[in-house]
Design an enzyme around this catalytic site. Structure first.
Site, PDB file in Angstrom:
ATOM      1  N   SER A   1      37.630  30.167 -28.185  1.00  0.00           N
ATOM      2  CA  SER A   1      37.801  29.315 -29.374  1.00  0.00           C
ATOM      3  C   SER A   1      39.254  29.324 -29.848  1.00  0.00           C
ATOM      4  CB  SER A   1      36.908  29.822 -30.510  1.00  0.00           C
ATOM      5  OG  SER A   1      35.561  29.687 -30.171  1.00  0.00           O
TER       6      SER A   1
ATOM      7  N   ARG B   1      42.185  26.217 -29.874  1.00  0.00           N
ATOM      8  CA  ARG B   1      42.845  25.826 -31.133  1.00  0.00           C
ATOM      9  C   ARG B   1      44.352  26.001 -31.057  1.00  0.00           C
ATOM     10  NH1 ARG B   1      37.644  26.858 -31.901  1.00  0.00           N
ATOM     11  NH2 ARG B   1      36.540  26.231 -33.801  1.00  0.00           N
TER      12      ARG B   1
ATOM     13  N   ARG C   1      25.061  16.184 -24.907  1.00  0.00           N
ATOM     14  CA  ARG C   1      25.228  16.969 -26.145  1.00  0.00           C
ATOM     15  C   ARG C   1      25.469  16.052 -27.349  1.00  0.00           C
ATOM     16  NH1 ARG C   1      28.623  22.156 -25.104  1.00  0.00           N
ATOM     17  NH2 ARG C   1      27.624  22.692 -27.080  1.00  0.00           N
TER      18      ARG C   1
ATOM     19  N   SER D   1      28.222  24.745 -37.971  1.00  0.00           N
ATOM     20  CA  SER D   1      28.895  24.515 -36.691  1.00  0.00           C
ATOM     21  C   SER D   1      30.397  24.488 -36.893  1.00  0.00           C
ATOM     22  CB  SER D   1      28.439  23.178 -36.096  1.00  0.00           C
ATOM     23  OG  SER D   1      29.391  22.715 -35.154  1.00  0.00           O
TER      24      SER D   1
ATOM     25  N   GLN E   1      32.463  23.647 -34.695  1.00  0.00           N
ATOM     26  CA  GLN E   1      33.023  22.461 -34.052  1.00  0.00           C
ATOM     27  C   GLN E   1      33.003  21.280 -35.015  1.00  0.00           C
ATOM     28  OE1 GLN E   1      31.026  21.961 -30.282  1.00  0.00           O
ATOM     29  NE2 GLN E   1      31.821  23.880 -29.478  1.00  0.00           N
TER      30      GLN E   1
ATOM     31  N   ASP F   1      26.566  32.404 -29.621  1.00  0.00           N
ATOM     32  CA  ASP F   1      26.819  32.381 -28.171  1.00  0.00           C
ATOM     33  C   ASP F   1      26.325  33.658 -27.479  1.00  0.00           C
ATOM     34  OD1 ASP F   1      27.941  29.898 -28.421  1.00  0.00           O
ATOM     35  OD2 ASP F   1      30.004  30.612 -28.431  1.00  0.00           O
TER      36      ASP F   1
ATOM     37  N   ARG G   1      19.196  26.432 -24.323  1.00  0.00           N
ATOM     38  CA  ARG G   1      19.188  27.878 -24.066  1.00  0.00           C
ATOM     39  C   ARG G   1      17.887  28.551 -24.476  1.00  0.00           C
ATOM     40  NH1 ARG G   1      25.584  29.175 -25.383  1.00  0.00           N
ATOM     41  NH2 ARG G   1      26.341  28.411 -23.373  1.00  0.00           N
TER      42      ARG G   1
ATOM     43  N   ARG H   1      26.978  31.068 -19.865  1.00  0.00           N
ATOM     44  CA  ARG H   1      26.443  32.235 -20.613  1.00  0.00           C
ATOM     45  C   ARG H   1      25.097  32.675 -20.042  1.00  0.00           C
ATOM     46  NH1 ARG H   1      30.493  33.252 -23.506  1.00  0.00           N
ATOM     47  NH2 ARG H   1      31.620  31.646 -24.643  1.00  0.00           N
TER      48      ARG H   1
HETATM   49  C1  S3P Z   1      32.719  26.965 -30.955  1.00  0.00           C
HETATM   50  C2  S3P Z   1      31.700  26.842 -31.845  1.00  0.00           C
HETATM   51  C3  S3P Z   1      30.282  27.068 -31.520  1.00  0.00           C
HETATM   52  C4  S3P Z   1      30.136  27.858 -30.232  1.00  0.00           C
HETATM   53  C5  S3P Z   1      31.033  27.331 -29.150  1.00  0.00           C
HETATM   54  C6  S3P Z   1      32.490  27.406 -29.569  1.00  0.00           C
HETATM   55  C7  S3P Z   1      34.103  26.691 -31.392  1.00  0.00           C
HETATM   56  O1  S3P Z   1      29.640  25.821 -31.337  1.00  0.00           O
HETATM   57  O2  S3P Z   1      28.800  27.847 -29.811  1.00  0.00           O
HETATM   58  O3  S3P Z   1      30.869  28.080 -27.957  1.00  0.00           O
HETATM   59  O4  S3P Z   1      35.062  27.081 -30.683  1.00  0.00           O
HETATM   60  O5  S3P Z   1      34.256  26.091 -32.462  1.00  0.00           O
HETATM   61  P1  S3P Z   1      29.002  25.008 -32.569  1.00  0.00           P
HETATM   62  O6  S3P Z   1      30.094  24.582 -33.459  1.00  0.00           O
HETATM   63  O7  S3P Z   1      28.312  23.848 -31.927  1.00  0.00           O
HETATM   64  O8  S3P Z   1      28.063  25.967 -33.216  1.00  0.00           O
END
Ligand code: S3P
Length: 425
Positions: free
Chosen positions: A20, A24, A119, A164, A166, A311, A342, A384
């Site tokens: 992550s 970024r 997705r 989330s 993301q 995760d 999952r 994973r």
């Molecule tokens: C992530 C956020 C999570 C995580 C993903 C990485 C990120 O997803 O499961 O592996 O880097 O912001 P979600 O935002 O869909 O929960």
């Protein structure tokens, strides 16, 4: 083929950089002024997809191994990509970059692999559209390909239905370009790497409870980033040491940001013998984790801790099979929309190994203590799943085969090499 070992795992591992944070670092570096230096960058396929997208938008990114330099184009300096932006398997690339693309003065299209194509993207299309973005799902199914025509955005206050990072990050990145303030409130706090990094790059960010806010900015400033080891990668060896008798493993320089450390909390509740050494608490906190084989008890995992270990749930489900008593995982419906479904994939594969496990709407129930046996595990090309079941295989009777096991390249290219090292040491 995964080996069944009897002597335990021994030695130390420095897991690769956090996925992550690596993503970024490239994204903020690309839209900052000046050069961003990223050390311990994760050279996994997902982060390479992020690099490829920004390279296509004229950002120069160089480096060898795990040190990269991102020569930023400035907040408004990205170039019209001459080709489609291929996000590969990476939901993080797609959703976060969408926020940035929504504010550019060009049109772009994002695609991905077969997993990414299923997705859900409605979760970012909706809030970004509320900010004024022109973002459409080309096939009208709320998935990629996404076409985005950038325009001037307006700040919003968004109550997200899902916890989330993301979604939150996509909106906050769009908020950098928007008039006024942009804020996101989540039902539970998700990982906060975007907020921490935005603040280091000079943005005005604030957090209160489960709300994060950002002000529109004129400029961001390139930084030096030392990426901590990925706790989601450390999770596999942590679990391996816990379940294989005789093990003692040291995991060096692991990121233990409180929004990511849910597995450590759960392992302690289960009775794990884990201690921290060399704790560093400024910026992204990290520590060395010492873990020894432990007798584990089942637990209930639900509510606000779920985003802090989302995760790691495949690995935790495996751990629960080796614990005494019942483990209940609830409030984890998000697992259904990860790289694979999952919940289904964990339940099918653990059942194939002989576990007593039941699927529920938003999680699973595992009655631990039943010995597992080797099986053919379908990874569904989900990194994973491949890694979690490689660890399960260590403590099963008989042989286990994992299909498409090279999918570990998404987040941990050296996974099998590091695992062998711990078995040999
Ligand atoms: C992530 C956020 C999570 C995580 C993903 C990485 C990120 O997803 O499961 O592996 O880097 O912001 P979600 O935002 O869909 O929960």
């Amino acid at each position: 083929m995964i080996y069944n070992i009897k002597k335990g795992l021994h030695g130390e591992i420095t897991v690769p950089g956090d996925k992550s944070i690596s993503h970024r670092g490239v994204m903020l570096g690309a839209i900052a002024s000046g050069t961003t230096e990223i050390n311990n960058f994760l050279r996994g396929a997902d982060c390479l997809s992020t690099i490829a997208c920004f390279s296509k938008m004229g950002v120069e990114i160089e480096g060898t191994h795990d040190r990269i330099l991102v020569h930023g184009n400035g907040l408004r300096g990205l170039k019209t990509p001459r080709q489609i932006l291929d996000c590969g398997n990476s939901g993080t690339t797609t959703r976060l970059i969408s926020g940035i693309l929504s504010a550019q003065n060009f049109t772009s299209t994002m695609v991905g692999d077969s997993s990414l194509k299923s997705r859900p993207m409605r979760r970012i299309i909706k809030p970004l559209s509320q900010m004024g973005a022109n973002i459409t799902s080309v096939l009208g199914n709320d998935c990629v390909p996404l076409r985005i025509s950038g325009c001037q955005l307006t700040g919003i206050h968004y109550a997200s239905p899902v916890a989330s990072a993301q979604v939150k990050s996509s909106i906050l990145l769009a908020g950098l370009y928007a008039d006024g303030e942009t804020s996101v409130t989540e039902p539970a706090l998700s990982r906060n790497h975007t907020e921490l990094m935005l603040s280091a790059f000079g943005a005005k960010v604030s957090s209160s409870g489960t709300t994060a806010s950002v002000q529109g900015v004129k400029e961001l400033y390139g930084q030096k980033i030392d990426v901590p080891g990925d706790i989601s990668s450390a999770a596999y060896f942590l679990a391996a040491a816990l379940i294989v008798p005789g093990s003692e493993v040291v995991l060096r320089n692991v990121g233990i940001n409180h929004t990511r450390d849910g597995m450590l909390t759960v392992c302690k509740q289960m009775g794990a013998n884990l201690t921290y050494e060399n704790l560093k608490i400024s910026g992204e906190p990290c520590a060395d984790i010492v873990v020894r084989h432990s007798e584990l008890q089942g637990v209930t995992i639900e509510g606000e801790i779920i985003p802090r270990l989302i995760d790691e749930l495949p690995m935790i489900a495996v751990l629960a099979c080796f614990a005494k008593g019942t483990t209940v995982i609830r409030d984890a419906a998000e697992l259904k929309v990860k790289e694979s479904n999952r919940i289904r994939v964990i339940v099918d594969n653990l059942s194939a190994m002989g576990a007593d496990i039941e699927e529920t709407d938003d999680g699973m129930i595992i009655r631990g203590g039943k010995p597992l046996h080797g099986a053919v595990i379908d990874s569904h090309n989900d990194h994973r799943i491949a890694m979690s079941f490689s660890i399960a295989a260590l403590n099963c009777e008989g042989e286990t085969t994992i299909t498409r096991k090279d999918c570990v390249n998404i987040s941990y290219p050296r996974f099998y090499i590091d695992l062998k090292k711990l078995i040999r040491d």
